[in-house]
Motif scaffolding. Structure first.
Motif, PDB file in Angstrom:
ATOM      1  N   VAL A  62      19.431 -29.880 -46.633  1.00 52.69           N
ATOM      2  CA  VAL A  62      19.175 -28.575 -46.040  1.00 52.69           C
ATOM      3  C   VAL A  62      19.305 -28.611 -44.503  1.00 52.69           C
ATOM      4  N   LYS A  63      19.324 -29.797 -43.911  1.00 50.37           N
ATOM      5  CA  LYS A  63      19.400 -29.933 -42.455  1.00 50.37           C
ATOM      6  C   LYS A  63      20.737 -30.488 -41.969  1.00 50.37           C
ATOM      7  N   LEU A  64      21.717 -30.572 -42.849  1.00 47.62           N
ATOM      8  CA  LEU A  64      23.014 -31.123 -42.463  1.00 47.62           C
ATOM      9  C   LEU A  64      23.700 -30.282 -41.383  1.00 47.62           C
ATOM     10  N   HIS A  65      23.394 -29.002 -41.331  1.00 50.23           N
ATOM     11  CA  HIS A  65      24.004 -28.158 -40.299  1.00 50.23           C
ATOM     12  C   HIS A  65      23.617 -28.625 -38.895  1.00 50.23           C
ATOM     13  N   CYS A  66      22.480 -29.279 -38.768  1.00 44.50           N
ATOM     14  CA  CYS A  66      22.046 -29.775 -37.456  1.00 44.50           C
ATOM     15  C   CYS A  66      22.988 -30.863 -36.950  1.00 44.50           C
ATOM     16  N   SER A  67      23.395 -31.755 -37.837  1.00 45.91           N
ATOM     17  CA  SER A  67      24.339 -32.800 -37.429  1.00 45.91           C
ATOM     18  C   SER A  67      25.717 -32.199 -37.152  1.00 45.91           C
ATOM     19  N   MET A  68      26.056 -31.129 -37.855  1.00 49.10           N
ATOM     20  CA  MET A  68      27.335 -30.449 -37.590  1.00 49.10           C
ATOM     21  C   MET A  68      27.326 -29.826 -36.201  1.00 49.10           C
ATOM     22  N   LEU A  69      26.184 -29.278 -35.800  1.00 49.54           N
ATOM     23  CA  LEU A  69      26.064 -28.716 -34.457  1.00 49.54           C
ATOM     24  C   LEU A  69      26.249 -29.796 -33.396  1.00 49.54           C
ATOM     25  N   ALA A  70      25.714 -30.990 -33.656  1.00 49.67           N
ATOM     26  CA  ALA A  70      25.861 -32.093 -32.698  1.00 49.67           C
ATOM     27  C   ALA A  70      27.322 -32.497 -32.564  1.00 49.67           C
ATOM     28  N   GLU A  71      28.035 -32.607 -33.679  1.00 49.33           N
ATOM     29  CA  GLU A  71      29.463 -32.934 -33.624  1.00 49.33           C
ATOM     30  C   GLU A  71      30.224 -31.848 -32.866  1.00 49.33           C
ATOM     31  N   ASP A  72      29.907 -30.605 -33.138  1.00 48.65           N
ATOM     32  CA  ASP A  72      30.559 -29.501 -32.437  1.00 48.65           C
ATOM     33  C   ASP A  72      30.258 -29.526 -30.936  1.00 48.65           C
ATOM     34  N   ALA A  73      29.044 -29.918 -30.573  1.00 45.41           N
ATOM     35  CA  ALA A  73      28.666 -29.997 -29.153  1.00 45.41           C
ATOM     36  C   ALA A  73      29.483 -31.072 -28.446  1.00 45.41           C
ATOM     37  N   ILE A  74      29.712 -32.200 -29.108  1.00 47.11           N
ATOM     38  CA  ILE A  74      30.531 -33.263 -28.523  1.00 47.11           C
ATOM     39  C   ILE A  74      31.949 -32.748 -28.296  1.00 47.11           C
ATOM     40  N   LYS A  75      32.514 -32.130 -29.323  1.00 43.12           N
ATOM     41  CA  LYS A  75      33.880 -31.610 -29.212  1.00 43.12           C
ATOM     42  C   LYS A  75      33.982 -30.546 -28.116  1.00 43.12           C
ATOM     43  N   SER A  76      32.976 -29.712 -28.019  1.00 40.30           N
ATOM     44  CA  SER A  76      32.970 -28.658 -27.008  1.00 40.30           C
ATOM     45  C   SER A  76      32.888 -29.243 -25.596  1.00 40.30           C
ATOM     46  N   ALA A  77      32.064 -30.264 -25.412  1.00 43.30           N
ATOM     47  CA  ALA A  77      31.931 -30.896 -24.099  1.00 43.30           C
ATOM     48  C   ALA A  77      33.253 -31.545 -23.686  1.00 43.30           C
ATOM     49  N   VAL A  78      33.932 -32.199 -24.627  1.00 39.47           N
ATOM     50  CA  VAL A  78      35.224 -32.826 -24.338  1.00 39.47           C
ATOM     51  C   VAL A  78      36.274 -31.756 -24.015  1.00 39.47           C
ATOM     52  N   LYS A  79      36.274 -30.691 -24.784  1.00 35.66           N
ATOM     53  CA  LYS A  79      37.229 -29.600 -24.542  1.00 35.66           C
ATOM     54  C   LYS A  79      37.013 -29.002 -23.159  1.00 35.66           C
ATOM     55  N   ASN A  80      35.752 -28.781 -22.807  1.00 43.21           N
ATOM     56  CA  ASN A  80      35.417 -28.231 -21.496  1.00 43.21           C
ATOM     57  C   ASN A  80      35.876 -29.163 -20.381  1.00 43.21           C
ATOM     58  N   LEU A  81      35.672 -30.459 -20.552  1.00 36.09           N
ATOM     59  CA  LEU A  81      36.099 -31.443 -19.561  1.00 36.09           C
ATOM     60  C   LEU A  81      37.613 -31.406 -19.382  1.00 36.09           C
ATOM     61  N   LYS A  82      38.347 -31.384 -20.482  1.00 40.03           N
ATOM     62  CA  LYS A  82      39.804 -31.365 -20.412  1.00 40.03           C
ATOM     63  C   LYS A  82      40.319 -30.094 -19.739  1.00 40.03           C
ATOM     64  N   GLU A  83      39.671 -28.964 -20.014  1.00 40.32           N
ATOM     65  CA  GLU A  83      40.057 -27.713 -19.366  1.00 40.32           C
ATOM     66  C   GLU A  83      39.837 -27.793 -17.847  1.00 40.32           C
ATOM     67  N   LYS A  84      38.732 -28.383 -17.444  1.00 43.51           N
ATOM     68  CA  LYS A  84      38.437 -28.534 -16.006  1.00 43.51           C
ATOM     69  C   LYS A  84      39.439 -29.468 -15.341  1.00 43.51           C
ATOM     70  N   GLN A  85      39.823 -30.533 -16.041  1.00 40.33           N
ATOM     71  CA  GLN A  85      40.785 -31.486 -15.488  1.00 40.33           C
ATOM     72  C   GLN A  85      42.164 -30.841 -15.315  1.00 40.33           C
ATOM     73  N   GLN A  86      42.517 -29.942 -16.212  1.00 36.91           N
ATOM     74  CA  GLN A  86      43.819 -29.279 -16.121  1.00 36.91           C
ATOM     75  C   GLN A  86      43.878 -28.333 -14.921  1.00 36.91           C
ATOM     76  N   ARG A  87      42.745 -27.779 -14.562  1.00 43.21           N
ATOM     77  CA  ARG A  87      42.697 -26.833 -13.441  1.00 43.21           C
ATOM     78  C   ARG A  87      42.836 -27.540 -12.100  1.00 43.21           C
ATOM     79  N   LEU A  88      42.547 -28.826 -12.071  1.00 38.60           N
ATOM     80  CA  LEU A  88      42.600 -29.566 -10.791  1.00 38.60           C
ATOM     81  C   LEU A  88      43.998 -29.967 -10.411  1.00 38.60           C
TER      82      LEU A  88
END
Length: 88
Positions: A62-88
């Protein structure tokens, strides 16, 4: 759940911060993800899957969605970093 990463010039994650509102499982998942990604490269952290987090924390189904949120947060942080690097 939000996750911030600090990356050095070699692409290695040197520091992390997270902010999570929710149940204990959500907080534990984001905390574990935050610790696991320190010292790893961007490519390495993208291999972390929610199933690994759930197994390590022994989350009930019943709590597996919590681990899915963590995986999504990692992917989102990496995506955000790559977007910032492209702007530089």
């Amino acid at each position: 759940m939000s996750l911030q990463i600090k990356v050095d010039d070699s692409g290695q994650i040197t520091d992390t911060r997270f902010k999570t509102f929710g149940c204990g499982a959500a907080i534990a998942s984001s905390s574990l993800a935050s610790e696991w990604i320190k010292g790893k490269t961007i490519e390495e952290v993208l291999t972390i899957k929610n199933a690994e987090i759930a197994k390590h924390l022994r989350l009930p189904p019943v709590k597996l969605h919590c681990s899915m949120l963590a995986e999504d947060a990692i992917k989102s942080a990496v995506k955000n970093l790559k977007e910032k690097q492209q702007r530089l």
